[in-house]
Design a protein around this motif. Structure first.
Motif, PDB file in Angstrom:
ATOM      1  N   SER A 120       0.809  -1.221   0.000  1.00  0.00           N
ATOM      2  CA  SER A 120       0.000   0.000   0.000  1.00  0.00           C
ATOM      3  C   SER A 120       0.836   1.262   0.000  1.00  0.00           C
ATOM      4  O   SER A 120       0.378   2.326  -0.412  1.00  0.00           O
ATOM      5  CB  SER A 120      -0.917   0.012   1.221  1.00  0.00           C
ATOM      6  OG  SER A 120      -0.151   0.127   2.421  1.00  0.00           O
ATOM      7  N   GLY A 121       2.075   1.149   0.499  1.00  0.00           N
ATOM      8  CA  GLY A 121       2.918   2.330   0.650  1.00  0.00           C
ATOM      9  C   GLY A 121       2.619   3.134   1.900  1.00  0.00           C
ATOM     10  O   GLY A 121       3.218   4.186   2.114  1.00  0.00           O
ATOM     11  N   ARG A 122       1.711   2.630   2.731  1.00  0.00           N
ATOM     12  CA  ARG A 122       1.372   3.354   3.963  1.00  0.00           C
ATOM     13  C   ARG A 122       2.573   3.392   4.886  1.00  0.00           C
ATOM     14  O   ARG A 122       3.289   2.409   5.022  1.00  0.00           O
ATOM     15  CB  ARG A 122       0.202   2.683   4.675  1.00  0.00           C
ATOM     16  CG  ARG A 122      -0.302   3.436   5.888  1.00  0.00           C
ATOM     17  CD  ARG A 122      -1.579   2.819   6.427  1.00  0.00           C
ATOM     18  NE  ARG A 122      -1.364   1.568   7.125  1.00  0.00           N
ATOM     19  CZ  ARG A 122      -1.181   1.450   8.433  1.00  0.00           C
ATOM     20  NH1 ARG A 122      -1.163   2.536   9.201  1.00  0.00           N
ATOM     21  NH2 ARG A 122      -1.027   0.256   8.996  1.00  0.00           N
ATOM     22  N   THR A 123       2.763   4.567   5.500  1.00  0.00           N
ATOM     23  CA  THR A 123       3.901   4.753   6.395  1.00  0.00           C
ATOM     24  C   THR A 123       3.429   5.143   7.786  1.00  0.00           C
ATOM     25  O   THR A 123       2.373   5.765   7.947  1.00  0.00           O
ATOM     26  CB  THR A 123       4.850   5.837   5.863  1.00  0.00           C
ATOM     27  OG1 THR A 123       4.119   7.059   5.711  1.00  0.00           O
ATOM     28  CG2 THR A 123       5.444   5.439   4.521  1.00  0.00           C
ATOM     29  N   VAL A 124       4.223   4.780   8.770  1.00  0.00           N
ATOM     30  CA  VAL A 124       3.971   5.172  10.154  1.00  0.00           C
ATOM     31  C   VAL A 124       5.290   5.580  10.779  1.00  0.00           C
ATOM     32  O   VAL A 124       6.354   5.078  10.382  1.00  0.00           O
ATOM     33  CB  VAL A 124       3.318   4.036  10.978  1.00  0.00           C
ATOM     34  CG1 VAL A 124       1.874   3.839  10.578  1.00  0.00           C
ATOM     35  CG2 VAL A 124       4.086   2.721  10.823  1.00  0.00           C
ATOM     36  N   TYR A 125       5.193   6.492  11.768  1.00  0.00           N
ATOM     37  CA  TYR A 125       6.402   7.044  12.382  1.00  0.00           C
ATOM     38  C   TYR A 125       6.261   7.118  13.893  1.00  0.00           C
ATOM     39  O   TYR A 125       5.168   7.308  14.421  1.00  0.00           O
ATOM     40  CB  TYR A 125       6.650   8.468  11.855  1.00  0.00           C
ATOM     41  CG  TYR A 125       6.947   8.535  10.386  1.00  0.00           C
ATOM     42  CD1 TYR A 125       5.931   8.742   9.459  1.00  0.00           C
ATOM     43  CD2 TYR A 125       8.249   8.405   9.909  1.00  0.00           C
ATOM     44  CE1 TYR A 125       6.186   8.800   8.105  1.00  0.00           C
ATOM     45  CE2 TYR A 125       8.521   8.470   8.556  1.00  0.00           C
ATOM     46  CZ  TYR A 125       7.485   8.661   7.656  1.00  0.00           C
ATOM     47  OH  TYR A 125       7.761   8.720   6.315  1.00  0.00           O
ATOM     48  N   ALA A 126       7.406   7.026  14.551  1.00  0.00           N
ATOM     49  CA  ALA A 126       7.444   7.339  15.970  1.00  0.00           C
ATOM     50  C   ALA A 126       7.243   8.843  16.136  1.00  0.00           C
ATOM     51  O   ALA A 126       7.669   9.632  15.289  1.00  0.00           O
ATOM     52  CB  ALA A 126       8.784   6.923  16.560  1.00  0.00           C
ATOM     53  N   ASP A 127       6.607   9.226  17.233  1.00  0.00           N
ATOM     54  CA  ASP A 127       6.347  10.649  17.462  1.00  0.00           C
ATOM     55  C   ASP A 127       7.630  11.467  17.472  1.00  0.00           C
ATOM     56  O   ASP A 127       7.642  12.628  17.040  1.00  0.00           O
ATOM     57  CB  ASP A 127       5.607  10.838  18.787  1.00  0.00           C
ATOM     58  CG  ASP A 127       4.159  10.376  18.722  1.00  0.00           C
ATOM     59  OD1 ASP A 127       3.558  10.185  19.789  1.00  0.00           O
ATOM     60  OD2 ASP A 127       3.639  10.214  17.598  1.00  0.00           O
TER      61      ASP A 127
END
Length: 125
Positions: A54-61
């Motif tokens: 999907s290319g979805r990304t997530v990050y640490a705050d």
């Protein structure tokens, strides 16, 4: 089994930038890939993850707005563009690959089935 090879670490002054690369070799198509980091005396922590289909990304705050995870068009190599680096970003950075989810959070090491050996990032003030 395959392997992951990281590159791009180094030493920079605060406010500088670095771009890390992770090249999978001999692996099957992953469900997701991620960057983790571990500073001396601290636990390994998730920095960013990308779901390869999907290319979805997530990050640490702690890195939102400064770091960007991406993948190349062939969805093989992944990258971590790190801008406005701070001394607290100093750590060994590891690439990780997940073939399927075990239902854990993306920040859990147990989600990942293959790890690189790491590349050092040092940020001086």
């Amino acid at each position: 089994q395959g392997q992951l090879v990281e590159s791009g670490g180094g030493s920079v002054q605060a406010g500088g930038s670095l771009r890390l690369s992770c090249a999978p070799s001999g692996t099957y198509p992953p469900n997701s890939m991620a960057w983790f980091r571990q500073a001396p005396g601290k636990r390994r922590e998730g920095v960013a993850s990308i779901y390869t289909n999907s290319g979805r990304t997530v990050y640490a705050d702690s890195v939102k707005g400064r770091f960007t995870i991406s993948q190349d068009n062939a969805k093989q190599n992944i990258y971590l563009q790190m801008n406005n680096l701070k001394p607290e970003d100093t750590a060994m950075y590891y690439c990780a690959l997940s073939y399927y989810t075990d239902g854990e959070s993306w920040t859990s090491e147990y989600e990942y089935h293959l790890w690189g050996s790491g590349t050092q990032v040092t940020v001086s003030s």
